[in-house]
Structures are given as C-alpha cells and as structure tokens.
Design a protein around this motif. Structure first.
Motif, PDB file in Angstrom:
ATOM      1  N   THR A 113       0.843  -1.207   0.000  1.00  0.00           N
ATOM      2  CA  THR A 113       0.000   0.000   0.000  1.00  0.00           C
ATOM      3  C   THR A 113       0.871   1.246   0.000  1.00  0.00           C
ATOM      4  N   GLN A 144      -4.168   6.659   5.017  1.00  0.00           N
ATOM      5  CA  GLN A 144      -4.678   5.303   4.753  1.00  0.00           C
ATOM      6  C   GLN A 144      -4.048   4.342   5.772  1.00  0.00           C
ATOM      7  N   HIS A 146      -3.231   1.236   6.004  1.00  0.00           N
ATOM      8  CA  HIS A 146      -2.173   0.298   5.643  1.00  0.00           C
ATOM      9  C   HIS A 146      -0.903   0.994   5.176  1.00  0.00           C
ATOM     10  N   VAL A 198      -8.309   2.697   9.723  1.00  0.00           N
ATOM     11  CA  VAL A 198      -8.078   1.431   9.039  1.00  0.00           C
ATOM     12  C   VAL A 198      -9.323   0.602   8.808  1.00  0.00           C
ATOM     13  N   MET A 200     -12.106   0.278   6.823  1.00  0.00           N
ATOM     14  CA  MET A 200     -12.312   0.953   5.541  1.00  0.00           C
ATOM     15  C   MET A 200     -13.638   1.719   5.490  1.00  0.00           C
ATOM     16  N   GLY A 235      -8.102   4.265  -0.235  1.00  0.00           N
ATOM     17  CA  GLY A 235      -7.814   3.307  -1.288  1.00  0.00           C
ATOM     18  C   GLY A 235      -8.949   3.255  -2.295  1.00  0.00           C
ATOM     19  N   ASP A 236      -8.635   2.796  -3.501  1.00  0.00           N
ATOM     20  CA  ASP A 236      -9.709   2.668  -4.494  1.00  0.00           C
ATOM     21  C   ASP A 236     -10.660   1.537  -4.108  1.00  0.00           C
ATOM     22  N   GLY A 237     -10.101   0.466  -3.531  1.00  0.00           N
ATOM     23  CA  GLY A 237     -10.970  -0.613  -3.070  1.00  0.00           C
ATOM     24  C   GLY A 237     -11.872  -0.127  -1.943  1.00  0.00           C
ATOM     25  N   GLU A 238     -11.345   0.735  -1.122  1.00  0.00           N
ATOM     26  CA  GLU A 238     -12.086   1.286   0.010  1.00  0.00           C
ATOM     27  C   GLU A 238     -13.339   2.035  -0.448  1.00  0.00           C
ATOM     28  N   GLU A 241     -16.900   0.719   0.081  1.00  0.00           N
ATOM     29  CA  GLU A 241     -17.636   0.815   1.347  1.00  0.00           C
ATOM     30  C   GLU A 241     -18.675   1.933   1.225  1.00  0.00           C
ATOM     31  N   ASN A 266      -4.586   2.241  -7.230  1.00  0.00           N
ATOM     32  CA  ASN A 266      -3.620   1.258  -7.714  1.00  0.00           C
ATOM     33  C   ASN A 266      -4.348   0.107  -8.401  1.00  0.00           C
ATOM     34  N   GLN A 268      -6.089  -2.096  -7.417  1.00  0.00           N
ATOM     35  CA  GLN A 268      -6.163  -3.372  -6.699  1.00  0.00           C
ATOM     36  C   GLN A 268      -6.689  -3.188  -5.302  1.00  0.00           C
ATOM     37  N   ARG A 269      -7.308  -4.232  -4.831  1.00  0.00           N
ATOM     38  CA  ARG A 269      -7.673  -4.277  -3.415  1.00  0.00           C
ATOM     39  C   ARG A 269      -6.946  -5.456  -2.814  1.00  0.00           C
ATOM     40  N   LYS A 400       0.337  -0.990  -7.293  1.00  0.00           N
ATOM     41  CA  LYS A 400       0.438  -1.510  -5.933  1.00  0.00           C
ATOM     42  C   LYS A 400       1.765  -2.255  -5.793  1.00  0.00           C
ATOM     43  N   HIS A 415      -0.950  -7.440  -1.747  1.00  0.00           N
ATOM     44  CA  HIS A 415      -1.390  -6.843  -0.474  1.00  0.00           C
ATOM     45  C   HIS A 415      -0.916  -7.645   0.729  1.00  0.00           C
TER      46      HIS A 415
HETATM   47  C1  LIG Z   1     -14.175  -2.483   6.935  1.00  0.00           C
HETATM   48  C2  LIG Z   1     -12.977  -3.251   6.486  1.00  0.00           C
HETATM   49  N1  LIG Z   1     -13.132  -4.366   5.751  1.00  0.00           N
HETATM   50  C3  LIG Z   1     -12.071  -5.077   5.356  1.00  0.00           C
HETATM   51  C4  LIG Z   1     -10.806  -4.702   5.693  1.00  0.00           C
HETATM   52  C5  LIG Z   1      -9.635  -5.577   5.297  1.00  0.00           C
HETATM   53  N2  LIG Z   1      -8.792  -4.917   4.279  1.00  0.00           N
HETATM   54  C6  LIG Z   1      -7.689  -4.299   4.613  1.00  0.00           C
HETATM   55  S1  LIG Z   1      -6.907  -3.599   3.335  1.00  0.00           S
HETATM   56  C7  LIG Z   1      -8.021  -4.199   2.247  1.00  0.00           C
HETATM   57  C8  LIG Z   1      -7.857  -3.889   0.810  1.00  0.00           C
HETATM   58  C9  LIG Z   1      -7.664  -2.433   0.586  1.00  0.00           C
HETATM   59  O1  LIG Z   1      -7.687  -2.092  -0.742  1.00  0.00           O
HETATM   60  P1  LIG Z   1      -7.593  -0.599  -1.193  1.00  0.00           P
HETATM   61  O2  LIG Z   1      -8.616   0.213  -0.460  1.00  0.00           O
HETATM   62  O3  LIG Z   1      -7.644  -0.540  -2.640  1.00  0.00           O
HETATM   63  O4  LIG Z   1      -6.197  -0.119  -0.603  1.00  0.00           O
HETATM   64  P2  LIG Z   1      -4.730  -0.325  -1.218  1.00  0.00           P
HETATM   65  O5  LIG Z   1      -3.984  -1.128  -0.220  1.00  0.00           O
HETATM   66  O6  LIG Z   1      -4.882  -1.010  -2.527  1.00  0.00           O
HETATM   67  O7  LIG Z   1      -4.192   1.065  -1.372  1.00  0.00           O
HETATM   68  C10 LIG Z   1      -8.998  -4.911   2.918  1.00  0.00           C
HETATM   69  C11 LIG Z   1     -10.133  -5.589   2.294  1.00  0.00           C
HETATM   70  C12 LIG Z   1     -10.677  -3.534   6.473  1.00  0.00           C
HETATM   71  N3  LIG Z   1      -9.486  -3.081   6.859  1.00  0.00           N
HETATM   72  N4  LIG Z   1     -11.769  -2.813   6.806  1.00  0.00           N
END
Ligand SMILES: Cc1ncc(C[n+]2csc(CCOP(=O)(O)OP(=O)(O)O)c2C)c(N)n1
Ligand SMILES: [Mg+2]
Length: 905
Positions: A113, A144, A146, A198, A200, A235-238, A241, A266, A268-269, A400, A415
């Motif tokens: 990350t 972020q 992570h 953290v 998300m 994060g883009d995966g975030e 939510e 990036n 990716q999640r 990523k 990740h």
């Molecule tokens: C509410 C919640 N669900 C699941 C997670 C577990 N989790 C930690 S990081 C992650 C992926 C993150 O992806 P992204 O937001 O794209 O961040 P990147 O690391 O790619 O910058 C997940 C699912 C969490 N931290 N919080």
C-alpha cells in the motif's frame, strides 16, 4: 432516447440554424471521425463555460490527466533531494515490515500500500500539509491505515522515532513503554496518531464531517478554522464501502472547499483488481463529479505527454479509454515486448507512435501517481480551490507494490506479502539507488538495515526545513487547549434534582430540559453541540429549534411553513444544532469531530448526540469503536430505548440490546437511568470527568438510555450522594417494616414501574418486604468487580478486596431480582459478584413486536405480575415459602405458565 428534457420541451426558435449546426457535426464525423467530433464538442463546452453559458457538467472525461502539461505549475522543490528522501522513506517502510516478520513470524504488516502511495504522501509532506507548531491547529490529514509504515519511516528520518521504535512495529507489548501500533490508533499512540482510519470507509466519512465541523466552528465564531484543510487518503478498493462515498453530496452542498480526498487508485484491493472489467478511475470520477466535486485525475506520468502530443488520430486516447483495468494490471507485470504487441501493437498507427522507444522505455512509461510533478500540480490546484465552494477529489493512478520488484509489484497477492528475501532486498536497494548508503556488507550476517542520513546531511536539512516552513512534523496529536472552558453552573442540574412535582414526564423530556439549560449557560453554553438525526420531533426536542437554531451554512433562504408557530423550524448560519437528516453514520461522524475537537482543534466541545437507540450501537457500532480509538469525549443519548417501552413500533425499533453492545466498548460509560435526576447527575459527573478531571481519566464517552414513558419523576432522595448514582447502584427505597420475608429488587430505566408496583404488591399480599435499588450501570459495576477480582488474584496473601456490588448487596436478606427493559444478560453481568444470595435477572430476550406497553411487558415477562412471581419463586427455591404460594401468584396475576417462550418466537 430523450437525452435532455430541455431540448424536447422548449420550442426551437430557429430550426434552420439548429439543422446547420447538426449538419456540420455530421460532416466532421464523416470526414475526420468520432474522436475529432468529440474534441470539438468538448472545446465548445469549455468555451461555453468561459462565456458563462452554464451547462450541466458531464460526469466523465477521457482517460487522461485533468491538468494538461501546459497548465502545470513550476515545481518549487529540489527534485533530486526529494527523490532521495522518498527512497529512504520507502526503504525503511519496507524494512520495518520485513524485520518485524522475521522477528515474529506472522506478525503481519503491509509493504504494497505505501509502496504505491509514497509519492502521494511525500508531495504533501514537502509542500502542502500544515503542522501545528506555530500554535494553529494545522491541517487534518487522514492517512490510509495500511500506509502507516510510511509515516513511521518518515518520522524515523526526522528523528522523531529511533531504530528501537521501528523494531517494535506491531510489538506494542514487547517493550515496556510503547511499540508502534499496526495502524493509526490514537488510543495506543496518543502523541502521534490523530485519526483512526483502518476500518475501511470510516476515514473518508469522518474526514468529510471534520471539514464540515470546521466550518461549523468558524460560522459559530468558536474557532478560526479558515486555514485548516482536511486531507483524506483512501484506497480505491475502500471506495466500495458505503461510508466512503455515501456522504459525498454533503460536501458539495455545504461547499466544503477545505476538503481534499486523495484516492490511491492502484486498481487493486486485497484479493485482486478493484474493477477488472471496468475502470475504477472513470467510475469514481463520475460519482464525485455527479456529487458536485471538483475532480482532478492524475493518470499518466510525464513521459506520456510526448506520445499524446503525437496522437493526431486519437488512437492512443481511444486505446486508453477502452483498456479495462484488468488489462492495465497485466501490462504492469509484463515486459516491454508484450506491451508493444498488445497495447500499442494491434493498431499500426499506435505501433508507429512508439517505434522510437525501447522495450524498457515502454515498461517505464509511468503512472501519474508516481510522478511528483503531476501530483504537485494536482495538489496545488486543490489548495487553490478555496473559495470555489467545491471539495476536491484527486484520483491518482499508481501500481500496488511499486518499486518492490517483479515478484510483488502489481501481483494479485501483493497486499498480503510481508516478506522479502535478501535478493529481493538487494534489488529494491538497487531500484532506489541506495548502493552508497547500503553497501552489500550492510546485509552481512542476515542483517536487515534501516538507513537514515546524518543530521548534517543536505537531505535531512532539506526535509526538516520543509516541515519547519510548513508548521512542523505530522502526524502529531496534541491536547494543547486554545480556549478555557468553564463548566456549567450547578443550577442547570439541580432543577432536575427536584423531580417533576407529580407531573408525568419522560427521562427524554428531562434530558431535553437539561440540554437547554446547558446550552443557555453563559460560559459553557456555546460549547454544547446538540446532534440529532431526523428524529427531534420523536424525542420532543423540536422545542430547541427556535432557541438554539439549526446550523445551516447558507442560513435560511426561505420562510418556513411553520414560521408563525412557537416551535418553527429555524435555520441559521450560527445555529447550534446539527440536524443531520437521516444518517446515523453522518451524525456519528459529527460526534467524532466534535468529541475530538479538544485535540484536533484545541477547543473542548461537548457533543450530545441523541438518536433512536436501536439505530445506535448496532447500526454504527464501528464508528462508535472508532470514537473510542479516537479518544472522543461526549454523550451518546440512546432515546426511545427499551424493548417494551416504545409502543407499537415493533421488531426493528425496539431496542433491548444496545446496552449489551455498549458493554463491549471499554471507554464507554453506559447508563440506564430510571429518573430525570439520575440523568442530570450522570451528565454532571460526565462533564466534570471529561472536561475537568484528571488527564488520565478524561478520554471516555457516555452512553445514556432515554425512555419515552411518562411518569412522575421523583426528586433525588434526601441525602443521596450523586456519586452513588454514578458508580452504578444505590438503594432507592428501604424495605418496609412488617413483612416476614425479605428480597431486593434492582431496577433500571423504565423497568422502575414494574419493580415499584411489584414491591408494593409483595408487601401487601405476599408478606415480603422488598428493598428497591436503582441499578444505573451494570457495566460500571461489572468492570469494578472484575478489577477487584483481578487484584485479588494477583495479590495473594494481602487483605482481599470486595467488589462494590457485594459490599452493597452482600448484607441484604433474601433473593436479588433484577428487572430491566433490556436483555437478561445486562444485569447478569454482575450476578457472579453477589455472594450468598440467589440472583434472578428478568429481561426482554427475544425479538421485538408491536403492541401496547402492557401487552409487551406481559409477553416478555417483565410486568408487575412476573416480577412478583420471580421474587416468590426465588424465595421458594430457598425453601422460605411453599411452591403453592408461587402457583397462587401465577394464578392471581393471570399468568399463563404454558405461554410460549418469547425468546423462541
Ligand atoms: C471495513 C474493512 N473491511 C475489510 C478490511 C480488510 N482490508 C484491509 S486492506 C483491504 C484492501 C484495501 O484495498 P484498497 O482500499 O484498494 O487499498 P490499497 O492497499 O490497494 O491502497 C482490505 C479488504 C478492512 N481493513 N476494513
Ligand atoms: Mg487499491
């Protein structure tokens, strides 16, 4: 397809002219193709906007940087030095994870990350983020979760952390004192982290409401927040939510141009691509723009600019537009030949465009999020946005795991990778050009070296000078107060101590009066922040509207329908009430912003967030946990509490378990008061503790249930020390003289009615003298009991201590029956600590349903008859009375012994 009601519903005043324009467009498409047509249309729109011909914004733009090369500002930093510093930060961030996992297999941490977002942060640190050393509150930066390693790594370079600190990443217990927490946790590192992120989605929504709260403070003239910007990194995966994107329109509606979201795209999640078959950046652009945000895309690094300049036919743009993220990810792990064949290959014009580039050049065509010039331009544009009224989203395309080498970079598993072997580390060192700093010998004997330049090096001097110029290091949490707060005068509370004088009122009404008293207090009043989702009328709190006013950044532009009425809906820019609309998550985020203002702004605010208790802990429990992490202070008021007190509403409204959930949050002080004077005493003690108590005890928040059942509120019993209310249990009424048997009845909240009636019945008809106790907080009692038990266990041979509940109830005679409008597990929390007396909990286990209070209490077996029977049954079990007497009572109170168990239906 009807594209726009405007062109279809208004008359065309000059059809011939219209047709000429359409024909010209057709001609362009026929002769030069669609790309050219698109180009001209965009130009036309741009031109129209320049001439103030307003036109609804399109929600998406081509897959290009928003800021063209020509519009990029001069980069004022020292590129060389900043690249060095970034390399050091990157190195240490990776090293601390690798080291931690070597020292403790499986301890975890994240490499990828931060590796993808290092430039995103470093540009901020060197040029934009404002610190607090100049006495201001600075910027609020949500990092972020992570990417925490990167913040530690930078703090290490700045000499805020040492080797030993990095060695204790994720080892918070291992070292007496402190390790470094896995993620941003102010609860664990109160001098460092400000905002927990953290989980998300919670970072973004809290950042958004923080920006809004800053405006509230400004408009109410409590704090000058005009220079503070809120930066949220996510994060883009975030973004999947609901909390992340769910409140975006509030930001544009409230004109929060003090807010910047930086989305690390990036692609990716955790498991794989965010949108393999689509384009997350385009999707997010549409969402943000549709919500009225200013969007800046940073997709392509500088090396693409010369290719785009050659893109006369729009083929490159077309390829960029039509390539899905899954393919882009593939390109990120493939070699130059593959990219040439598959990305540039199929179209001869494209292939020609890159004929002069080597395969290596193709691999090195960077993504925009790794290009500090592009990022600088984007951040600068965002910071110059103040006054525009629009919040800004910067969407940065990155890879990523960037720089971590082919086995990590861009891989689906990236990740989760926490380890690097020596070869990979040497490759990373080479990639970061750190040969001089980290010669091969630095890795001898399997050593894993950190690196930081000496304090007299230019790199160190540069980075600290930059931070000095920007107001000092961040992240940094301080609790330096910039305003003195005088607690409210006694009178605000004592009014409620007197009771309601026979008038039937609810604890909610009592609380509303208290809140008004507090807000009226000369000194303290201005710091009170009443927060309500769309529910004030339900709680009878609409009476506060005309006096305190509803906060509306734009004032009130209309005369409300009820303007002539006493309780009219009064909005004002200096309004005090945050009437949030139907968003418990948003209201909690406001609670967080207000409840942490003592730290983030140096101004102690006192939030009172009043909500439907059913939609509290179970709906926004994670935000409440975040409040605990954030060290938020304030009051959560769970109104319409109880499984049987709220009539009619039924299964999704009647709350019989929020107190169970509250008991899972350590700093939460949970109370279930029965009477208005108890509410007042608890709030009074809470304010004293949180705003004037010993520093080590202040970081708590309170949860109080409030009921809507009306009954005459008694006065506080003569001689009662309010501290006894606060500690969780006090004797409310002694047992009557006369009856031969004894029992203790504990009540909480609205169960007081059944308990008091049962006590009277027991004395009158069953020869049992009952003493009545008000149990205001089983959570407090349990925690005290556990602490005593623990002390005794660890201090053998010393005089053993007695838990408070045992001290209070130990000497009494007969059984203890506890009745609550919550689940039995609430009073059961203390059963173990009551020695030598049977302890029987009566509560409302089961799913709610709608009916009258009487019917519900009979159904859940907490009405007067059931309380009487429970006391008698416990006496019979001890052999004090005969079973027939219990049977008689069952009959007397019309109880069906074979009624279905409410828990099972
Ligand atoms: C509410 C919640 N669900 C699941 C997670 C577990 N989790 C930690 S990081 C992650 C992926 C993150 O992806 P992204 O937001 O794209 O961040 P990147 O690391 O790619 O910058 C997940 C699912 C969490 N931290 N919080
Ligand atoms: Mg991602």
């Amino acid at each position: 397809m009807i594209f726009d009601g405007f062109v279809n519903q208004l008359p065309d005043t000059d059809p011939v002219e219209t047709q000429e324009w359409l024909d010209s467009l057709d001609a362009i498409v026929d002769t030069y193709g669609k790309s050219r047509a698109r180009f001209l249309l965009s130009k036309l729109l741009e031109h129209a906007r320049e001439n103030q011909v307003s036109f609804p914004a399109t929600v998406s733009t081509p897959y290009l940087n928003t800021i063209p090369r020509e519009a990029e500002p001069w980069f004022p930093g020292d590129e060389f030095l900043e690249r060095r510093i970034r390399a050091y930060v990157r190195w240490n961030a990776a090293m601390m994870v690798v080291k931690a996992n070597k020292a403790a297999e499986g301890i975890g941490g994240h490499l990828a990350t931060f590796a993808s977002s290092a430039s995103l942060y470093e540009i901020g640190f060197n040029h934009f983020f404002r610190g607090k050393d100049d006495g201001t509150a600075g910027d609020h930066v949500y990092i972020q979760g992570h990417a925490a390693t990167g913040m530690y790594a930078r703090a290490y370079l700045e000499r805020r952390l040492q080797d030993d600190d990095l060695d204790h990443f994720r080892r918070e217990i291992a070292r007496p004192g402190q390790g470094l927490s896995s993620y941003p946790h102010p609860r664990l590192m109160p001098d460092f982290w400000e905002f927990p992120t953290v989980s998300m989605g919670l970072g973004p929504i809290s950042a958004l409401y923080q920006a809004r709260f800053n405006r509230y403070l400004l408009n109410r003239r409590i704090d000058d927040t005009s220079q503070s910007r809120v930066w949220a990194f996510l994060g883009d995966g975030e973004c999947d939510e609901p909390e992340t994107l769910g409140a975006l329109s509030l930001a544009s509606r409230e004109k929060l141009d003090n807010l910047v979201f930086v989305v690390n795209c990036n692609l990716q999640r955790l498991d794989g691509p965010v949108r393999g078959n689509g384009k997350i950046i385009q999707e997010l652009e549409a969402v943000f723009r549709g919500a009225g945000w200013n969007v800046i895309k940073v997709i392509l690094g500088s090396k693409w600019d010369e290719l785009l300049a050659k893109d006369k036919d729009g083929v490159l743009l077309n390829k960029l537009n039509t390539t899905v993220d899954g393919e882009f990810q593939r390109y990120s792990v493939e070699n130059g030949a593959y990219i040439r064949d598959h990305f540039f290959g199929p179209d001869p014009r494209l292939r020609q465009m890159v004929a002069h580039l080597s395969d290596e050049d193709l691999v090195n065509l960077p993504r925009g999020g790794h290009d500090y010039r592009k990022l600088y331009a984007a951040y600068k544009a965002a910071t110059e946005n103040l006054g525009s009224g629009a919040p800004t989203a910067i969407l940065c395309k990155t890879i990523k795991g960037w720089t971590l080498g082919p086995e990590i970079e861009g891989r689906n598993a990236t990740h989760q990778i926490k380890k690097m072997n020596k070869q990979q580390l040497l490759a990373l060192r080479d990639r970061l050009y750190l040969h001089d700093e980290l010669p091969d010998s630095a890795f001898d004997d399997d050593r894993l070296p950190y690196f930081r330049p000496a304090e007299d090096s230019v790199e160190y001097q540069y980075m600290v000078e930059r931070r000095r110029a920007l107001g000092g290091s961040i992240p940094k949490r301080t609790t330096r107060q910039r305003r003195t707060v005088n607690l409210p005068a006694e009178g605000a509370f004592t009014e409620l101590y007197g009771g309601s004088g026979g008038q039937a009122v609810s604890t909610t009404m009592g609380f509303t009066r208290l809140l008004r008293n507090l807000a009226r207090d000369d000194q303290f009043g201005q710091y009170v922040v009443p927060i309500i989702p769309d529910e004030a009328r339900t709680f009878g709190m609409d009476s506060l509207f005309p006096e305190l006013h509803i906060y509306a950044s734009q004032g009130q532009k209309y005369e409300p329908v009820d303007h002539a009425m006493m309780l009219s809906y009064t909005e004002s820019a200096a309004g005090q009430i945050l009437e949030e609309g139907i968003t418990e998550a948003g209201a909690m985020a406001s609670f967080l912003a207000a409840g942490t203002a003592y730290a983030t702004r140096g101004v102690q605010m006192a939030p009172f967030y009043t909500f439907y208790s059913m939609f509290g802990f179970q709906r926004v429990g994670d935000l409440i946990w975040q409040a605990a992490d954030s060290r938020a202070r304030g009051f959560l008021m769970g109104a319409t509490a109880g499984r049987t007190t709220l009539m009619g509403e039924g299964l999704q409204h009647q709350d019989g378990h929020s107190l169970v959930l509250a008991s899972t949050v350590p700093p939460c002080q949970a109370y279930d008061p029965a009477f208005a004077y108890e509410v007042a005493a608890i709030v009074c003690a809470g304010l004293h503790r949180m705003y004037a108590g010993p520093e080590s005890e202040r970081d708590v928040f309170y949860y109080l249930t409030l009921y809507n059942e009306n009954y005459p509120m008694p006065a506080m019993p003569e001689g009662l020390d309010p501290a006894h209310i606060v500690r969780g249990l006090y004797r409310w009424q002694a047992a009557p003289e006369g009856p031969s048997k004894r029992a203790s009845l504990l009540f909480s909240g609205s169960a007081q009615g059944a308990a008091r009636a049962a006590a009277a019945e027991l004395a009158e008809h069953h020869d049992v003298g009952v003493e009545l106790w008000s149990a205001t907080s089983y959570k407090a009692l349990r925690e005290e009991g556990l602490a005593v038990e623990r002390w005794n266990r660890l201090h053998p041979g010393q005089p053993q201590r007695t838990p408070l509940v045992a001290q209070l109830l130990g000497d009494g005679a007969g059984p203890v029956v506890a009745v609550t409008d919550f689940m039995k597990i609430v009073p059961e929390q203390v059963a173990r600590f009551v020695p030598n007396r049977p302890f029987v909990p009566l509560g409302t286990d089961g799913m709610g349903r709608s009916d009258t209070r009487e019917a519900l209490r009979r159904f859940f077996e907490v009405d007067t008859g059931h309380v009487v029977v429970a006391v008698l049954s416990a006496l019979a079990a001890q052999g004090d009375i005969k079973p027939e007497q219990v049977a008689e009572a069952i009959h007397r109170y019309g109880i069906d012994p074979d009624a279905v168990d409410p828990y099972l239906v």
